[in-house]
Design a protein around this motif. Sequence first.
Motif, PDB file in Angstrom:
ATOM      1  N   GLU A   1       0.864  -1.171   0.000  1.00 56.90           N
ATOM      2  CA  GLU A   1       0.000   0.000   0.000  1.00 56.90           C
ATOM      3  C   GLU A   1       0.908   1.232   0.000  1.00 56.90           C
ATOM      4  O   GLU A   1       1.509   1.559   1.018  1.00 56.90           O
ATOM      5  CB  GLU A   1      -0.929   0.018   1.222  1.00 56.90           C
ATOM      6  N   VAL A   2       1.012   1.916  -1.137  1.00 60.05           N
ATOM      7  CA  VAL A   2       1.877   3.083  -1.227  1.00 60.05           C
ATOM      8  C   VAL A   2       1.115   4.310  -0.725  1.00 60.05           C
ATOM      9  O   VAL A   2      -0.071   4.480  -1.028  1.00 60.05           O
ATOM     10  CB  VAL A   2       2.396   3.279  -2.671  1.00 60.05           C
ATOM     11  N   GLU A   3       1.785   5.146   0.046  1.00 61.24           N
ATOM     12  CA  GLU A   3       1.108   6.274   0.683  1.00 61.24           C
ATOM     13  C   GLU A   3       2.030   7.487   0.803  1.00 61.24           C
ATOM     14  O   GLU A   3       3.252   7.359   0.825  1.00 61.24           O
ATOM     15  CB  GLU A   3       0.635   5.887   2.098  1.00 61.24           C
ATOM     16  N   LEU A   4       1.396   8.650   0.933  1.00 62.92           N
ATOM     17  CA  LEU A   4       2.103   9.862   1.326  1.00 62.92           C
ATOM     18  C   LEU A   4       2.155   9.905   2.842  1.00 62.92           C
ATOM     19  O   LEU A   4       1.125   9.763   3.517  1.00 62.92           O
ATOM     20  CB  LEU A   4       1.373  11.099   0.799  1.00 62.92           C
ATOM     21  N   GLY A   5       3.348  10.084   3.388  1.00 63.98           N
ATOM     22  CA  GLY A   5       3.509  10.249   4.820  1.00 63.98           C
ATOM     23  C   GLY A   5       3.795  11.697   5.168  1.00 63.98           C
ATOM     24  O   GLY A   5       4.585  12.357   4.489  1.00 63.98           O
TER      25      GLY A   5
ATOM     26  N   LEU B   1       3.419   2.780  -7.911  1.00 63.31           N
ATOM     27  CA  LEU B   1       4.119   1.606  -7.375  1.00 63.31           C
ATOM     28  C   LEU B   1       4.119   0.504  -8.421  1.00 63.31           C
ATOM     29  O   LEU B   1       3.094   0.242  -9.058  1.00 63.31           O
ATOM     30  CB  LEU B   1       3.441   1.119  -6.090  1.00 63.31           C
ATOM     31  N   THR B   2       5.282  -0.114  -8.589  1.00 69.87           N
ATOM     32  CA  THR B   2       5.412  -1.270  -9.477  1.00 69.87           C
ATOM     33  C   THR B   2       5.933  -2.467  -8.690  1.00 69.87           C
ATOM     34  O   THR B   2       6.642  -2.316  -7.690  1.00 69.87           O
ATOM     35  CB  THR B   2       6.368  -0.997 -10.653  1.00 69.87           C
TER      36      THR B   2
ATOM     37  N   ILE C   1       9.682  -4.327  -5.085  1.00 69.39           N
ATOM     38  CA  ILE C   1       8.727  -3.218  -5.091  1.00 69.39           C
ATOM     39  C   ILE C   1       9.488  -1.925  -5.337  1.00 69.39           C
ATOM     40  O   ILE C   1      10.489  -1.638  -4.664  1.00 69.39           O
ATOM     41  CB  ILE C   1       7.980  -3.120  -3.752  1.00 69.39           C
ATOM     42  N   GLU C   2       9.009  -1.138  -6.288  1.00 66.68           N
ATOM     43  CA  GLU C   2       9.545   0.201  -6.530  1.00 66.68           C
ATOM     44  C   GLU C   2       8.394   1.194  -6.467  1.00 66.68           C
ATOM     45  O   GLU C   2       7.302   0.919  -6.981  1.00 66.68           O
ATOM     46  CB  GLU C   2      10.237   0.280  -7.887  1.00 66.68           C
ATOM     47  N   ALA C   3       8.626   2.326  -5.829  1.00 64.91           N
ATOM     48  CA  ALA C   3       7.592   3.340  -5.685  1.00 64.91           C
ATOM     49  C   ALA C   3       8.200   4.722  -5.871  1.00 64.91           C
ATOM     50  O   ALA C   3       9.389   4.929  -5.615  1.00 64.91           O
ATOM     51  CB  ALA C   3       6.931   3.235  -4.312  1.00 64.91           C
TER      52      ALA C   3
END
Length: 219
Positions: free
Chosen positions: A66-70, A145-146, A200-202
């Motif tokens: 789960e990619v997110e802005l922090g 995200l890939t 995983i790359e984001a």
Amino acid sequence: MSSKVIRVKEICRNIIAVGRNYAEHAKELGNPVPQGNPLIFGKPVSSIITEGSIEIPQGWKELHHEVELGVVIGKSGKFIQEEQAMDHVLGYVLVLDMTARNIQDQLKKQGHPWFLAKGFDTSCPISNFICKSAVKDVNNLNLQLTVNGVLKQNGNTQDMIFKIPNLLSYISKYFKLEYGDLILTGTPSGVSAVKHGDVIEAKLDDLVQMKYPVIEHGN
């Protein structure tokens, strides 16, 4: 202020996360879209990594990305007003909120908290720090995200149900925010399972990118 100066893992005191903050993500998991107030949960600071690998606990299945802005807090505050909320922001990081989906589903069915599914070691990989001044419009940032080079998540912060000022105001009613606290703002749709050997790359626009291999514990 450069990313080399601010090491979020070293200054982080607390991680407060927001669930289902993108409508399409809530729908893809069959969850109701939050109404009224944000859905809040936590992750331990010990879950943060800035290098190395994401480890799948032995015997677990369906570990999802789960990619997110922090959001990194720069000034303490309690009962923060939305109009002043951005004054409390130091900067940002890109975050992976790794989630053991099958464990989470089991816990939900039992009426138990999600902590185990969300808080295990290496479940919170983060990028280098991004100074607030480097972000022109926090409400229009692309999250991508890939997995093994295949695009899985491609969203924009403009689709967040609860924007950052609202989140900080709401959270600060119950938790005094302190310097270094990390707020996870939710993930767009496209989450999927990863397995041992995946990479995983984001990236967040052209501001920052990160890369983490996935391994199963014991391998």
